[in-house]
Scaffold this motif. Sequence first.
Motif, PDB file in Angstrom:
ATOM      1  N   PHE A 134       0.930  -1.290   0.098  1.00  0.00           N
ATOM      2  CA  PHE A 134       0.008  -0.082  -0.028  1.00  0.00           C
ATOM      3  C   PHE A 134       0.749   1.122  -0.135  1.00  0.00           C
ATOM      4  O   PHE A 134       0.464   2.094  -0.780  1.00  0.00           O
ATOM      5  N   SER A 138       2.482   1.188  -6.244  1.00  0.00           N
ATOM      6  CA  SER A 138       1.823  -0.014  -6.833  1.00  0.00           C
ATOM      7  C   SER A 138       0.179   0.279  -7.035  1.00  0.00           C
ATOM      8  O   SER A 138      -0.528   0.306  -7.925  1.00  0.00           O
ATOM      9  N   VAL A 139      -0.203   0.933  -5.802  1.00  0.00           N
ATOM     10  CA  VAL A 139      -1.947   0.930  -5.479  1.00  0.00           C
ATOM     11  C   VAL A 139      -2.199   2.063  -6.436  1.00  0.00           C
ATOM     12  O   VAL A 139      -3.435   2.028  -7.216  1.00  0.00           O
ATOM     13  N   GLU A 143      -2.102  -0.302 -10.904  1.00  0.00           N
ATOM     14  CA  GLU A 143      -3.154  -1.257 -10.889  1.00  0.00           C
ATOM     15  C   GLU A 143      -2.848  -3.044 -10.511  1.00  0.00           C
ATOM     16  O   GLU A 143      -3.249  -3.846 -10.792  1.00  0.00           O
ATOM     17  N   ALA A 144      -1.616  -2.838  -9.904  1.00  0.00           N
ATOM     18  CA  ALA A 144      -1.333  -4.322  -9.420  1.00  0.00           C
ATOM     19  C   ALA A 144      -2.161  -4.767  -8.462  1.00  0.00           C
ATOM     20  O   ALA A 144      -2.848  -4.028  -7.581  1.00  0.00           O
ATOM     21  N   LYS A 145      -2.328  -6.101  -8.192  1.00  0.00           N
ATOM     22  CA  LYS A 145      -3.032  -6.957  -7.414  1.00  0.00           C
ATOM     23  C   LYS A 145      -2.104  -7.313  -6.306  1.00  0.00           C
ATOM     24  O   LYS A 145      -0.896  -7.661  -6.448  1.00  0.00           O
ATOM     25  N   PHE A 146      -2.560  -7.156  -4.890  1.00  0.00           N
ATOM     26  CA  PHE A 146      -1.787  -7.497  -3.893  1.00  0.00           C
ATOM     27  C   PHE A 146      -1.714  -9.358  -3.889  1.00  0.00           C
ATOM     28  O   PHE A 146      -2.540  -9.900  -3.843  1.00  0.00           O
ATOM     29  N   ALA A 190      -8.160  -0.887  -0.223  1.00  0.00           N
ATOM     30  CA  ALA A 190      -7.883  -1.803  -1.257  1.00  0.00           C
ATOM     31  C   ALA A 190      -8.648  -2.808  -1.585  1.00  0.00           C
ATOM     32  O   ALA A 190      -8.736  -3.517  -2.793  1.00  0.00           O
ATOM     33  N   TYR A 195      -8.028  -4.537  -5.304  1.00  0.00           N
ATOM     34  CA  TYR A 195      -6.495  -4.807  -5.133  1.00  0.00           C
ATOM     35  C   TYR A 195      -6.175  -5.887  -4.397  1.00  0.00           C
ATOM     36  O   TYR A 195      -5.247  -6.629  -4.602  1.00  0.00           O
ATOM     37  N   ILE A 196      -7.301  -6.355  -3.542  1.00  0.00           N
ATOM     38  CA  ILE A 196      -7.162  -7.468  -2.610  1.00  0.00           C
ATOM     39  C   ILE A 196      -8.291  -8.288  -2.633  1.00  0.00           C
ATOM     40  O   ILE A 196      -9.431  -7.566  -2.521  1.00  0.00           O
TER      41      ILE A 196
END
Length: 319
Positions: A134, A138-139, A143-146, A190, A195-196
């Motif tokens: 976070f 990235s967030v 557009e990255a996924k955790f 998130a 994202y999560i």
Amino acid sequence: MLNPQTEFFARIKSALPEYQNMAQSIAECLAISVNEAYKKIRGNSALNLQQIIKLANTFEVSFIYKPNQSPTVTFDYLSMNKESLSMLDYLKDLLKNIKQIQQSKQKHITITTDDIPLFHFFKYPELTCFKLFFWSDSVMNNEAKFDPSLFEEEIIDISKELNQIYLEIPCTEIWAKDTVHGTIEQIRYAFEAGYINATKAELITEQVRYCLTDMNMYAISSKKTIDPNHTFNWYNCDVLGSISYLVDFKETMLCFNRFNTFNYLKTEDQSYCEQTKSWMHSLIKKSVSFSGQGEKHRNKYLYNAFTECDNLIREINNS
């Protein structure tokens, strides 16, 4: 007040492990006798510029000089961004700093914060990875996924070591009214932004609960381990002005000011540190103690924090 040279040696002493003889170390560094080293430490013999540079580089301690009446303060700046520094580099630098503190015979950290101090997170791998995720760009940008599995094993290992070392350093923490709220909102954001996933969001929220349970145990006994020297004092103050870490080595002090989420400014300016110490003491006088006998206020604070965690888990499961 110490003059710049004796102040410089006081900082070097604080940077050395307890078992290391300072005079002998100075003598070896400058290729002088131990007797001459003592004279320089006491201020009876002046350092020249080349000797100052050599000592500063060897012991990684700054020599600070301010002209009379100058209000300036010198800070070291560690910037965490993808162009100049990786997350691993950031944690390695943090580890170097906290090891230096741990090795000092006399030390105490006082923290004012509106976010749970990151050292407490580092006990829990998924929570650690989430906070680092976070805090990174990235967030917002990629557009990255955790995914905790994408984090290097060395990051997890260093984080756990940071947590263990912190537990062995006496400290006082002053939390704001909404210190826990920020992390809960980060998890909520998130999850809602995609994202999560729900499983990881619930796991991380549970780890926040574990983190708070740890805090409760430290506060009950007023220490963070079974060693009575690892003291812990916990306070709540409704209004805090900044996130600051003041390290008191008795003979000298060191201050870290956090900004831009987790970058920090570091200074050994003793006048600045004295002002920060005075400000922190005034906050403590206005604060409610959670340690030892402060059970009533602590339980109310933790009840509200646990309720926030429960509400978020309920939202996640009902989504």
